[in-house]
Design a protein around this motif. Structure first.
Motif, PDB file in Angstrom:
ATOM      1  N   PRO A  88       0.769  -1.172   0.081  1.00 15.45           N
ATOM      2  CA  PRO A  88      -0.003  -0.016  -0.084  1.00 15.45           C
ATOM      3  C   PRO A  88       0.986   1.177  -0.052  1.00 15.45           C
ATOM      4  N   VAL A  89       0.255   2.223  -0.660  1.00 18.13           N
ATOM      5  CA  VAL A  89       1.168   3.467  -0.844  1.00 18.13           C
ATOM      6  C   VAL A  89       0.021   4.776  -0.606  1.00 18.13           C
ATOM      7  N   ARG A  90       0.732   5.966  -0.118  1.00 20.66           N
ATOM      8  CA  ARG A  90      -0.056   6.922  -0.239  1.00 20.66           C
ATOM      9  C   ARG A  90       0.587   7.850  -1.339  1.00 20.66           C
ATOM     10  N   THR A  91      -0.655   8.489  -2.092  1.00 23.37           N
ATOM     11  CA  THR A  91      -0.349   9.401  -3.291  1.00 23.37           C
ATOM     12  C   THR A  91      -0.868  10.897  -3.182  1.00 23.37           C
ATOM     13  N   PRO A  92      -0.468  11.680  -3.770  1.00 26.49           N
ATOM     14  CA  PRO A  92      -0.989  12.965  -3.807  1.00 26.49           C
ATOM     15  C   PRO A  92      -2.690  13.023  -4.069  1.00 26.49           C
ATOM     16  N   ILE A  93      -2.960  11.826  -4.730  1.00 24.99           N
ATOM     17  CA  ILE A  93      -4.592  11.717  -4.878  1.00 24.99           C
ATOM     18  C   ILE A  93      -5.056  10.666  -4.261  1.00 24.99           C
ATOM     19  N   GLY A  94      -4.500  10.138  -3.087  1.00 25.52           N
ATOM     20  CA  GLY A  94      -5.205   9.101  -2.356  1.00 25.52           C
ATOM     21  C   GLY A  94      -4.476   7.983  -2.126  1.00 25.52           C
ATOM     22  N   HIS A  95      -4.858   6.970  -1.811  1.00 23.86           N
ATOM     23  CA  HIS A  95      -4.411   5.495  -1.273  1.00 23.86           C
ATOM     24  C   HIS A  95      -4.188   4.807  -2.488  1.00 23.86           C
ATOM     25  N   ALA A  96      -3.327   4.055  -2.601  1.00 25.91           N
ATOM     26  CA  ALA A  96      -3.094   3.058  -3.789  1.00 25.91           C
ATOM     27  C   ALA A  96      -2.225   2.083  -3.478  1.00 25.91           C
ATOM     28  N   TRP A  97      -2.060   1.258  -4.374  1.00 28.36           N
ATOM     29  CA  TRP A  97      -1.138  -0.083  -4.418  1.00 28.36           C
ATOM     30  C   TRP A  97      -0.212  -0.419  -5.732  1.00 28.36           C
ATOM     31  N   ILE A  98       1.113  -0.489  -5.247  1.00 30.49           N
ATOM     32  CA  ILE A  98       2.025  -1.067  -6.290  1.00 30.49           C
ATOM     33  C   ILE A  98       2.421  -2.391  -6.083  1.00 30.49           C
ATOM     34  N   LEU A  99       3.120  -3.145  -7.010  1.00 24.90           N
ATOM     35  CA  LEU A  99       3.700  -4.413  -6.709  1.00 24.90           C
ATOM     36  C   LEU A  99       4.879  -4.479  -5.840  1.00 24.90           C
ATOM     37  N   ALA A 100       4.760  -5.216  -4.639  1.00 26.04           N
ATOM     38  CA  ALA A 100       6.178  -5.302  -3.780  1.00 26.04           C
ATOM     39  C   ALA A 100       7.182  -5.116  -4.313  1.00 26.04           C
ATOM     40  N   ARG A 101       7.449  -6.055  -5.548  1.00 31.73           N
ATOM     41  CA  ARG A 101       8.527  -6.092  -6.151  1.00 31.73           C
ATOM     42  C   ARG A 101       9.157  -4.952  -6.933  1.00 31.73           C
ATOM     43  N   ASP A 102       8.183  -3.923  -7.186  1.00 34.65           N
ATOM     44  CA  ASP A 102       8.473  -2.653  -7.647  1.00 34.65           C
ATOM     45  C   ASP A 102       8.993  -1.674  -6.723  1.00 34.65           C
ATOM     46  N   GLU A 103       8.674  -2.011  -5.589  1.00 34.81           N
ATOM     47  CA  GLU A 103       8.963  -0.654  -4.451  1.00 34.81           C
ATOM     48  C   GLU A 103      10.550  -0.321  -4.664  1.00 34.81           C
ATOM     49  N   PRO A 104      11.571  -1.181  -4.651  1.00 36.74           N
ATOM     50  CA  PRO A 104      12.896  -0.425  -4.957  1.00 36.74           C
ATOM     51  C   PRO A 104      13.242   0.645  -5.892  1.00 36.74           C
ATOM     52  N   THR A 105      12.080   0.341  -7.031  1.00 43.78           N
ATOM     53  CA  THR A 105      12.257   1.460  -8.479  1.00 43.78           C
ATOM     54  C   THR A 105      11.720   2.512  -7.678  1.00 43.78           C
ATOM     55  N   PHE A 106      10.662   2.542  -7.114  1.00 39.17           N
ATOM     56  CA  PHE A 106       9.962   3.715  -6.587  1.00 39.17           C
ATOM     57  C   PHE A 106      10.884   4.376  -5.625  1.00 39.17           C
ATOM     58  N   ARG A 107      11.681   3.830  -4.747  1.00 38.12           N
ATOM     59  CA  ARG A 107      12.547   4.348  -3.837  1.00 38.12           C
ATOM     60  C   ARG A 107      13.588   4.818  -4.409  1.00 38.12           C
ATOM     61  N   ALA A 108      14.175   4.264  -5.764  1.00 36.23           N
ATOM     62  CA  ALA A 108      15.461   4.810  -6.324  1.00 36.23           C
ATOM     63  C   ALA A 108      15.248   6.235  -6.795  1.00 36.23           C
ATOM     64  N   GLY A 109      16.483   7.005  -6.997  1.00 36.37           N
ATOM     65  CA  GLY A 109      16.277   8.103  -7.286  1.00 36.37           C
ATOM     66  C   GLY A 109      16.210   7.940  -8.907  1.00 36.37           C
ATOM     67  N   ALA A 110      15.572   9.223  -9.506  1.00 40.47           N
ATOM     68  CA  ALA A 110      15.130   9.461 -10.677  1.00 40.47           C
ATOM     69  C   ALA A 110      16.507   9.446 -11.743  1.00 40.47           C
ATOM     70  N   GLY A 111      16.530   8.737 -12.748  1.00 40.40           N
ATOM     71  CA  GLY A 111      17.215   8.350 -13.652  1.00 40.40           C
ATOM     72  C   GLY A 111      17.432   9.705 -14.694  1.00 40.40           C
ATOM     73  N   SER A 112      18.304   9.594 -15.857  1.00 35.60           N
ATOM     74  CA  SER A 112      18.407  10.599 -16.598  1.00 35.60           C
ATOM     75  C   SER A 112      17.184  10.314 -17.586  1.00 35.60           C
ATOM     76  N   ALA A 113      16.309  11.357 -18.093  1.00 26.54           N
ATOM     77  CA  ALA A 113      15.308  11.162 -18.994  1.00 26.54           C
ATOM     78  C   ALA A 113      15.819  11.417 -20.457  1.00 26.54           C
ATOM     79  N   ALA A 114      15.325  10.636 -21.536  1.00 21.53           N
ATOM     80  CA  ALA A 114      15.847  11.045 -22.948  1.00 21.53           C
ATOM     81  C   ALA A 114      15.410  12.639 -22.980  1.00 21.53           C
ATOM     82  N   SER A 115      16.337  13.033 -23.815  1.00 22.15           N
ATOM     83  CA  SER A 115      16.082  14.579 -24.314  1.00 22.15           C
ATOM     84  C   SER A 115      14.510  14.868 -25.005  1.00 22.15           C
ATOM     85  N   ALA A 116      14.199  13.921 -25.743  1.00 23.64           N
ATOM     86  CA  ALA A 116      13.034  14.143 -26.463  1.00 23.64           C
ATOM     87  C   ALA A 116      12.516  12.889 -27.244  1.00 23.64           C
ATOM     88  N   ARG A 117      11.121  12.781 -26.755  1.00 19.13           N
ATOM     89  CA  ARG A 117      10.308  11.715 -27.272  1.00 19.13           C
ATOM     90  C   ARG A 117       9.081  11.907 -27.982  1.00 19.13           C
TER      91      ARG A 117
END
Length: 295
Positions: free
Chosen positions: A172-201
């Motif tokens: 379970p997670v809290r978000t700016p728009i309410g309570h929601a869910w994520i896959l437990a195995r994805d939690e490390p990805t959510f906690r990791a720092g943001a990576g570099s984004a592509a310059s344009a897509r």
């Protein structure tokens, strides 16, 4: 749509070519909400049986249409309008056979899709639905069972049942728009720092990146006017991403790509967007892509 799926692949995979969408590892079917989807061939059951009705009437409609269509086609391929005429049905009704996992389509451009039938997947529909929910959670999470049901085109009861069955593998997670869910195995990805984004897509209409509803749209595009420009009442435009942020919309007519930015964009960013547009792998387009800015 298949051509849009090609642009979606191009935005994520290097070396995408105009023929990539026809690779044998990919198939087309009527997936969530009976929209045309391009999916991995090994995932036919997930995107078909995962949406199979559980009520008796819904099952009867799906199974009856699938059986009649299989008998009528008898190994042939034809447009879905021709097949529908042969069955005495409206062509849109044939989509209701898709959750059996036996109806494949090939939709090239704006022409009517060709359809044919295949043997049903040897997968339990409940298992397929749970895997469909996992896929949704991985791509769209944090999310809710109600949002999953709307996306998949299944009843809210089935959406809730799927999340309940997966509860031990969810966080379970809290978000700016309410309570929601994520896959437990994805939690490390959510906690990791943001990576570099592509310059344009350039993300096409219907891409999962902005296939959102309700308050989820506000998180991606805070400005109400910009939301109305991206999520229009009719066919959506594509989204322009610069450094991971949606900064405008785009549309294509043959070899011409028209870009409508929402704010002033630096020269370097404009160059990156133009390079991305010129690199689009468009089937049947031999002319050089023309880029136009509508700002």
């Amino acid at each position: 749509m298949p051509r849009a799926a090609l642009v979606s692949i191009h935005a994520r995979v290097e070396g995408t070519e105009p023929s990539t969408w026809e690779d044998l590892s990919l198939v087309q079917l009527w997936g969530p909400r009976y929209s045309a989807y391009v999916v991995a061939a090994r995932d036919i059951a997930v995107f078909s049986l995962g949406r199979r009705p559980v009520d008796a009437k819904g099952q009867r409609v799906a199974e009856d249409l699938a059986a009649r269509l299989h008998a009528f086609l008898s190994g042939r391929r034809m447009t879905y309008e021709e097949a529908a005429r042969g069955l005495g049905e409206h062509h849109q009704r044939l989509k209701y056979a898709a959750p059996t996992g036996t109806v494949m389509i090939r939709w090239d451009g704006a022409q009517q899709p060709t359809i044919w039938t295949v043997p049903p997947p040897n997968v339990d529909p409940r298992d397929a639905r749970l895997e469909l929910a996992r896929r949704y959670l991985h791509v769209f999470g944090p999310t809710t069972p109600e949002a999953f049901a709307r996306w998949a085109g299944i009843t809210p009861l089935l959406g809730t049942a799927a999340f309940d069955a997966l509860r031990r593998s969810l966080t379970p997670v809290r978000t700016p728009i309410g309570h929601a869910w994520i896959l437990a195995r994805d939690e490390p990805t959510f906690r990791a720092g943001a990576g570099s984004a592509a310059s344009a897509r350039l993300i096409p209409s219907g891409d999962a990146y902005f296939l959102l509803q309700g308050a989820d749209r506000e998180l991606l595009v805070p400005d109400a006017d910009h939301r109305r420009a991206l999520w229009t009442p009719r066919v959506w435009p594509g989204a322009i991403l610069v450094d991971g942020e949606v900064v405008g919309t785009w549309r294509r007519a043959d070899a011409t790509v028209t870009l409508q930015p929402w704010r002033r964009i630096s020269r370097a960013a404009r160059d990156a967007v133009e390079a991305e547009a010129e690199s689009l792998p468009l089937p049947g387009i031999s002319a050089r892509i023309i880029v136009r800015w509508d700002d």
